[in-house]
Design a protein around this motif. Structure first.
Motif, PDB file in Angstrom:
ATOM      1  N   GLN A   1       0.854  -1.198   0.000  1.00 26.13           N
ATOM      2  CA  GLN A   1       0.000   0.000   0.000  1.00 26.13           C
ATOM      3  C   GLN A   1       0.886   1.244   0.000  1.00 26.13           C
ATOM      4  O   GLN A   1       1.638   1.459  -0.949  1.00 26.13           O
ATOM      5  N   ARG A   2       0.839   2.080   1.026  1.00 24.71           N
ATOM      6  CA  ARG A   2       1.625   3.324   1.016  1.00 24.71           C
ATOM      7  C   ARG A   2       3.084   3.118   1.425  1.00 24.71           C
ATOM      8  O   ARG A   2       3.871   4.065   1.375  1.00 24.71           O
ATOM      9  N   LEU A   3       3.425   1.912   1.811  1.00 23.74           N
ATOM     10  CA  LEU A   3       4.769   1.648   2.322  1.00 23.74           C
ATOM     11  C   LEU A   3       5.624   0.951   1.272  1.00 23.74           C
ATOM     12  O   LEU A   3       5.177  -0.009   0.637  1.00 23.74           O
ATOM     13  N   THR A   4       6.858   1.442   1.118  1.00 24.71           N
ATOM     14  CA  THR A   4       7.831   0.783   0.246  1.00 24.71           C
ATOM     15  C   THR A   4       9.115   0.600   1.041  1.00 24.71           C
ATOM     16  O   THR A   4       9.644   1.569   1.607  1.00 24.71           O
ATOM     17  N   VAL A   5       9.598  -0.626   1.080  1.00 24.98           N
ATOM     18  CA  VAL A   5      10.860  -0.920   1.756  1.00 24.98           C
ATOM     19  C   VAL A   5      11.902  -1.223   0.697  1.00 24.98           C
ATOM     20  O   VAL A   5      11.658  -2.003  -0.220  1.00 24.98           O
ATOM     21  N   LEU A   6      13.043  -0.569   0.819  1.00 23.71           N
ATOM     22  CA  LEU A   6      14.165  -0.829  -0.074  1.00 23.71           C
ATOM     23  C   LEU A   6      15.327  -1.373   0.751  1.00 23.71           C
ATOM     24  O   LEU A   6      15.640  -0.836   1.819  1.00 23.71           O
ATOM     25  N   LEU A   7      15.953  -2.416   0.238  1.00 27.97           N
ATOM     26  CA  LEU A   7      17.089  -3.024   0.933  1.00 27.97           C
ATOM     27  C   LEU A   7      18.296  -3.064   0.007  1.00 27.97           C
ATOM     28  O   LEU A   7      18.224  -3.625  -1.097  1.00 27.97           O
ATOM     29  N   ASN A   8      19.379  -2.470   0.449  1.00 32.37           N
ATOM     30  CA  ASN A   8      20.661  -2.556  -0.244  1.00 32.37           C
ATOM     31  C   ASN A   8      21.565  -3.405   0.639  1.00 32.37           C
ATOM     32  O   ASN A   8      22.157  -2.916   1.606  1.00 32.37           O
ATOM     33  N   LYS A   9      21.646  -4.675   0.296  1.00 27.03           N
ATOM     34  CA  LYS A   9      22.351  -5.595   1.176  1.00 27.03           C
ATOM     35  C   LYS A   9      23.854  -5.343   1.155  1.00 27.03           C
ATOM     36  O   LYS A   9      24.541  -5.535   2.162  1.00 27.03           O
ATOM     37  N   LYS A  10      24.347  -4.900   0.012  1.00 30.36           N
ATOM     38  CA  LYS A  10      25.780  -4.649  -0.115  1.00 30.36           C
ATOM     39  C   LYS A  10      26.216  -3.531   0.844  1.00 30.36           C
ATOM     40  O   LYS A  10      27.229  -3.653   1.528  1.00 30.36           O
ATOM     41  N   ASP A  11      25.398  -2.484   0.910  1.00 30.80           N
ATOM     42  CA  ASP A  11      25.713  -1.356   1.787  1.00 30.80           C
ATOM     43  C   ASP A  11      25.073  -1.504   3.169  1.00 30.80           C
ATOM     44  O   ASP A  11      25.231  -0.625   4.015  1.00 30.80           O
ATOM     45  N   LYS A  12      24.313  -2.568   3.380  1.00 33.22           N
ATOM     46  CA  LYS A  12      23.600  -2.802   4.657  1.00 33.22           C
ATOM     47  C   LYS A  12      22.747  -1.580   4.990  1.00 33.22           C
ATOM     48  O   LYS A  12      22.802  -1.027   6.090  1.00 33.22           O
ATOM     49  N   HIS A  13      21.947  -1.186   4.018  1.00 38.44           N
ATOM     50  CA  HIS A  13      21.108  -0.003   4.155  1.00 38.44           C
ATOM     51  C   HIS A  13      19.667  -0.374   3.862  1.00 38.44           C
ATOM     52  O   HIS A  13      19.349  -1.026   2.867  1.00 38.44           O
ATOM     53  N   LEU A  14      18.799   0.052   4.753  1.00 43.48           N
ATOM     54  CA  LEU A  14      17.367  -0.230   4.654  1.00 43.48           C
ATOM     55  C   LEU A  14      16.621   1.096   4.709  1.00 43.48           C
ATOM     56  O   LEU A  14      17.016   1.988   5.475  1.00 43.48           O
ATOM     57  N   SER A  15      15.591   1.230   3.902  1.00 42.54           N
ATOM     58  CA  SER A  15      14.795   2.453   3.984  1.00 42.54           C
ATOM     59  C   SER A  15      13.313   2.120   3.957  1.00 42.54           C
ATOM     60  O   SER A  15      12.903   1.085   3.424  1.00 42.54           O
ATOM     61  N   LEU A  16      12.544   3.012   4.550  1.00 46.73           N
ATOM     62  CA  LEU A  16      11.087   2.910   4.554  1.00 46.73           C
ATOM     63  C   LEU A  16      10.546   4.190   3.950  1.00 46.73           C
ATOM     64  O   LEU A  16      10.828   5.281   4.453  1.00 46.73           O
ATOM     65  N   ARG A  17       9.790   4.055   2.870  1.00 51.00           N
ATOM     66  CA  ARG A  17       9.161   5.216   2.252  1.00 51.00           C
ATOM     67  C   ARG A  17       7.661   5.148   2.522  1.00 51.00           C
ATOM     68  O   ARG A  17       7.023   4.119   2.289  1.00 51.00           O
ATOM     69  N   ILE A  18       7.126   6.249   3.035  1.00 55.03           N
ATOM     70  CA  ILE A  18       5.697   6.360   3.269  1.00 55.03           C
ATOM     71  C   ILE A  18       5.163   7.385   2.278  1.00 55.03           C
ATOM     72  O   ILE A  18       5.538   8.565   2.325  1.00 55.03           O
ATOM     73  N   ALA A  19       4.321   6.929   1.372  1.00 54.79           N
ATOM     74  CA  ALA A  19       3.745   7.836   0.384  1.00 54.79           C
ATOM     75  C   ALA A  19       2.554   8.576   0.990  1.00 54.79           C
ATOM     76  O   ALA A  19       1.868   8.053   1.877  1.00 54.79           O
ATOM     77  N   ASP A  20       2.341   9.827   0.510  1.00 56.09           N
ATOM     78  CA  ASP A  20       1.167  10.606   0.946  1.00 56.09           C
ATOM     79  C   ASP A  20       1.055  10.602   2.476  1.00 56.09           C
ATOM     80  O   ASP A  20       0.045  10.178   3.050  1.00 56.09           O
ATOM     81  N   THR A  21       2.099  11.077   3.125  1.00 51.37           N
ATOM     82  CA  THR A  21       2.167  11.025   4.588  1.00 51.37           C
ATOM     83  C   THR A  21       1.026  11.810   5.225  1.00 51.37           C
ATOM     84  O   THR A  21       0.732  12.938   4.815  1.00 51.37           O
ATOM     85  N   GLN A  22       0.402  11.214   6.221  1.00 48.10           N
ATOM     86  CA  GLN A  22      -0.723  11.820   6.922  1.00 48.10           C
ATOM     87  C   GLN A  22      -0.341  12.130   8.374  1.00 48.10           C
ATOM     88  O   GLN A  22       0.614  11.574   8.896  1.00 48.10           O
ATOM     89  N   THR A  23      -1.133  12.968   9.023  1.00 45.07           N
ATOM     90  CA  THR A  23      -0.830  13.319  10.422  1.00 45.07           C
ATOM     91  C   THR A  23      -0.857  12.076  11.303  1.00 45.07           C
ATOM     92  O   THR A  23      -0.122  11.990  12.289  1.00 45.07           O
ATOM     93  N   GLY A  24      -1.691  11.103  10.941  1.00 39.62           N
ATOM     94  CA  GLY A  24      -1.742   9.861  11.711  1.00 39.62           C
ATOM     95  C   GLY A  24      -0.486   9.026  11.596  1.00 39.62           C
ATOM     96  O   GLY A  24      -0.318   8.051  12.339  1.00 39.62           O
ATOM     97  N   ASP A  25       0.406   9.399  10.691  1.00 36.93           N
ATOM     98  CA  ASP A  25       1.682   8.681  10.563  1.00 36.93           C
ATOM     99  C   ASP A  25       2.721   9.200  11.546  1.00 36.93           C
ATOM    100  O   ASP A  25       3.802   8.607  11.669  1.00 36.93           O
ATOM    101  N   SER A  26       2.410  10.289  12.237  1.00 38.33           N
ATOM    102  CA  SER A  26       3.346  10.827  13.232  1.00 38.33           C
ATOM    103  C   SER A  26       3.559   9.784  14.327  1.00 38.33           C
ATOM    104  O   SER A  26       2.609   9.347  14.984  1.00 38.33           O
ATOM    105  N   ALA A  27       4.804   9.390  14.516  1.00 37.57           N
ATOM    106  CA  ALA A  27       5.121   8.317  15.463  1.00 37.57           C
ATOM    107  C   ALA A  27       6.641   8.134  15.451  1.00 37.57           C
ATOM    108  O   ALA A  27       7.359   8.850  14.747  1.00 37.57           O
ATOM    109  N   ILE A  28       7.096   7.170  16.228  1.00 38.54           N
ATOM    110  CA  ILE A  28       8.509   6.774  16.167  1.00 38.54           C
ATOM    111  C   ILE A  28       8.582   5.483  15.363  1.00 38.54           C
ATOM    112  O   ILE A  28       7.806   4.545  15.610  1.00 38.54           O
TER     113      ILE A  28
END
Lengths: 115, 113
Positions: free
Chosen positions: B59-86
């Motif tokens: 859905q609105r979440l996309t996870v990208l993993l670069n295993k070589k660089d050991k880097h992970l990202s989380l993309r939240i599309a169309d961010t809403q106020t309800g997404d405010s969190a840790i």
């Protein structure tokens, strides 16, 4: 199907008292993990238990802290002679025996305040 | 040893995309996770990715993993106020016969109008 149940939600203890935190895992889950979250920090692993066995307690302080998961009843995290530095949120998580991709299911935590 | 690092704060405007980044050190990690924690609440599993995958979309979440660089990202599309969190990144590998989760310190996402 209730999730992971922790109680109490909030616990206030005076320095030197004992704190008992309880965790009932999800139905069908036999693995329990305890984590501690200090203010403004991430979660730190404390201990991993299966029924009647402590599997990994590498994150537990050597003194005053103990954990158990008896054959019947919830898992208990016990802190003796609490000090101000024990104030934190304590989270319990559970997983099924196979572990697997789903990660853990966390409870809502017990927030311990030592005064 | 195992270590997971995240930036501590991110502020975005409502409707924009949020990208939360994470680096980890354990190359044997089997799964990588994103958890969300709202104020005074426990951790909610948002999504996870198996270490042999590059990307996972939910859905609105996309996870990208670069295993070589050991880097992970989380993309939240169309961010809403309800997404405010840790948002916590966590890695796990089978150690001693079980999955042990190691968490980052969390990224505090603030969504403003």
């Amino acid at each position: 199907n209730a999730g992971v149940m922790q109680n109490p939600r909030h616990l206030v203890r005076r320095r030197g008292q004992e704190a008992r935190l309880r965790c009932s895992p999800m139905k069908g889950h036999s693995h329990v993990y305890w984590y501690r979250q200090l203010p403004e920090e991430g979660l730190k692993f404390m201990v991993y238990l299966q029924k009647e066995n402590i599997i990994d307690e590498s994150g537990m302080p050597k003194e005053r802290f103990s954990a158990e998961f008896p054959k019947e009843g919830p898992s208990i995290l016990r802190i003796q002679q609490v000090v101000r530095g024990d104030s934190a949120a304590y989270f319990c998580a559970s997983s099924p025996p196979a572990g697997g991709a789903g990660g853990y299911t966390f409870g809502s935590g017990t927030r311990l305040t030592v005064v | 040893g195992e270590d997971v690092e995240q930036s501590l704060f991110l502020s975005v405007r409502e409707g924009d995309s949020s990208v939360i980044n994470c680096t980890y050190t354990d190359s044997s990690s089997t799964y990588l996770y994103w958890y969300k924690q709202e104020p005074g609440a426990g951790l909610q599993l948002l999504t996870y990715i198996f270490s042999n995958m590059d990307m996972k979309q939910d859905q609105r979440l996309t996870v990208l993993l670069n295993k070589k660089d050991k880097h992970l990202s989380l993309r939240i599309a169309d961010t809403q106020t309800g997404d405010s969190a840790i948002y916590f990144c966590a890695e796990s590998g089978v150690s001693g016969g079980y999955n042990k989760l190691i968490f980052g310190a969390g990224t505090r996402l603030a969504v403003h109008p």
